[in-house]
Design an enzyme around this catalytic site. Structure first.
Site, PDB file in Angstrom:
ATOM      1  N   ASP A  22       0.849  -1.200   0.000  1.00 44.79           N
ATOM      2  CA  ASP A  22       0.000   0.000   0.000  1.00 44.79           C
ATOM      3  C   ASP A  22       0.882   1.246   0.000  1.00 44.79           C
ATOM      4  O   ASP A  22       1.626   1.484   0.962  1.00 44.79           O
ATOM      5  CB  ASP A  22      -0.868  -0.046   1.259  1.00 44.79           C
ATOM      6  CG  ASP A  22      -2.084   0.831   1.162  1.00 44.79           C
ATOM      7  OD1 ASP A  22      -2.385   1.325   0.053  1.00 44.79           O
ATOM      8  OD2 ASP A  22      -2.745   1.018   2.197  1.00 44.79           O
ATOM      9  N   GLU A  46     -13.994   1.114  -1.382  1.00 40.40           N
ATOM     10  CA  GLU A  46     -14.132   1.162   0.085  1.00 40.40           C
ATOM     11  C   GLU A  46     -15.359   1.964   0.486  1.00 40.40           C
ATOM     12  O   GLU A  46     -15.518   3.134   0.105  1.00 40.40           O
ATOM     13  CB  GLU A  46     -12.873   1.770   0.718  1.00 40.40           C
ATOM     14  CG  GLU A  46     -13.002   1.852   2.243  1.00 40.40           C
ATOM     15  CD  GLU A  46     -11.710   2.104   2.991  1.00 40.40           C
ATOM     16  OE1 GLU A  46     -10.635   2.106   2.364  1.00 40.40           O
ATOM     17  OE2 GLU A  46     -11.792   2.281   4.219  1.00 40.40           O
ATOM     18  N   GLU A  62      -4.429   5.292  -3.672  1.00 39.54           N
ATOM     19  CA  GLU A  62      -5.774   5.844  -3.487  1.00 39.54           C
ATOM     20  C   GLU A  62      -6.060   6.963  -4.481  1.00 39.54           C
ATOM     21  O   GLU A  62      -5.178   7.759  -4.796  1.00 39.54           O
ATOM     22  CB  GLU A  62      -5.907   6.407  -2.061  1.00 39.54           C
ATOM     23  CG  GLU A  62      -5.761   5.356  -0.980  1.00 39.54           C
ATOM     24  CD  GLU A  62      -5.930   5.926   0.422  1.00 39.54           C
ATOM     25  OE1 GLU A  62      -6.325   7.105   0.566  1.00 39.54           O
ATOM     26  OE2 GLU A  62      -5.671   5.181   1.376  1.00 39.54           O
TER      27      GLU A  62
HETATM   28  O1  KIV Z   1      -4.454   0.510   4.603  1.00 39.57           O
HETATM   29  C1  KIV Z   1      -5.400  -0.270   4.428  1.00 39.57           C
HETATM   30  O2  KIV Z   1      -5.577  -1.262   5.108  1.00 39.57           O
HETATM   31  C2  KIV Z   1      -6.327   0.053   3.343  1.00 39.57           C
HETATM   32  C3  KIV Z   1      -7.672  -0.567   3.425  1.00 39.57           C
HETATM   33  C4  KIV Z   1      -8.494   0.118   4.448  1.00 39.57           C
HETATM   34  C5  KIV Z   1      -8.333  -0.550   2.117  1.00 39.57           C
HETATM   35  O3  KIV Z   1      -6.008   0.819   2.481  1.00 39.57           O
END
Ligand code: KIV
Length: 284
Positions: free
Chosen positions: A87, A186, A119
């Site tokens: 992420d 989300e 995102e």
């Molecule tokens: O950081 C995370 O776990 C996320 C999820 C909430 C989608 O981006």
């Protein structure tokens, strides 16, 4: 032992094709990833939510690249089958295409991830395209995007007006066209997610966006009851690990205080002759 083949993007597309739901959980450490992989999870997200679940921050904004890469590497060492998504943290991709490509590359080369997630909808299409052009798969993430919480009016469900719902459908299309291999929705209304799924050519994953999506994501600390700050409406708790840990800590404290721990079985021994020699050396 059974051969555990790594899940690939073609495998994910094949699952969608045959109507098999994709399972997706977050993990931020080696032991958790090991168990998720052993249980047969298809995908693992090393989410920037790790800074909330592990470090106690109130938002995901303080997540740093070095931290994210380090925990992604730990998850990759553990999970040999699951498809791993790193992420991208706040400000690791927003400023420029070049920064986005460099940081996405770190998730792959240092973190061992299979893909990255970022995102934002249409406004992030250029970043998605640049990273994909560098040969790195990207998962889009729209709806409630915590890194832009202030911009979207807080950590709340998105797409509940006709206009914002339409915008989400358009954002999903733009991300798909920019080359995203998958899109995460989300906290958007299930009916809006259904429209996105109907129009999509890539797997659409849900966290709090209903059953029509091709797969479901939840945050591991939520499902184990290990995150106390708040519980979103979409969370289902599968175990109360918190009370198991609390009980173990209380028993340990009580055992140490009462002298029940450690007992003989937890002690190391010194051979008799060494003990005699030790006593002689010490003048005992
Ligand atoms: O950081 C995370 O776990 C996320 C999820 C909430 C989608 O981006």
């Amino acid at each position: 032992m059974e051969e555990r083949k790594k899940v690939t993007i073609p495998d994910l597309y094949a699952m969608v094709e045959r109507g098999e739901k994709i399972t997706f959980l977050t993990a931020y450490d080696y032991p958790t990833a090991l168990l998720e992989d052993r249980a047969g999870i298809d995908m693992i997200l090393v989410g920037d939510s790790g800074v909330m679940c592990l470090l106690g921050h109130e938002t995901t904004l303080p997540a740093k690249m070095d931290f994210m890469v380090e925990i992604t590497a730990a998850v990759s060492r553990a999970a040999k089958r699951a498809f791993i998504v790193g992420d991208m943290p706040y400000m690791s991709y927003q400023p420029s295409d070049e920064l986005a490509v460099r940081n996405a590359g770190r998730f792959i080369s240092e973190g061992g991830a299979d893909a990255v997630k970022l995102e934002g909808g249409a406004r992030m299409a250029a970043r998605v395209e640049a990273i994909v052009k560098a040969g790195i798969p990207v998962m889009g993430h729209i709806g409630l995007t915590p890194q832009a919480a202030s911009l979207i009016g807080g950590l709340k469900a998105q797409g509940r007006s006709a206009q914002t719902a339409k915008q989400l459908v358009e954002d999903a299309k733009v991300l798909e066209e920019a080359g995203a291999f998958s899109i995460l929705l989300e906290a958007i209304p299930a009916r809006v997610a259904e429209v996105i799924v109907e129009r999509a050519r890539v797997p659409i994953l849900s966290i709090g966006s209903g059953a029509a999506c091709h797969g479901q994501l939840l945050i591991v600390h939520d499902i184990l009851n290990l995150f106390e700050a708040f519980t979103p409406k979409f969370v289902k708790k599968y175990a109360d690990v918190s009370s198991v840990m609390l009980k173990a800590f209380q028993e340990y404290i009580s055992d140490v205080k009462s002298g029940l721990f450690p007992s003989k079985e937890h002690e190391y021994r010194i051979p008799k002759e060494e003990w005699q020699e030790f006593k002689r050396l010490m003048g005992m």
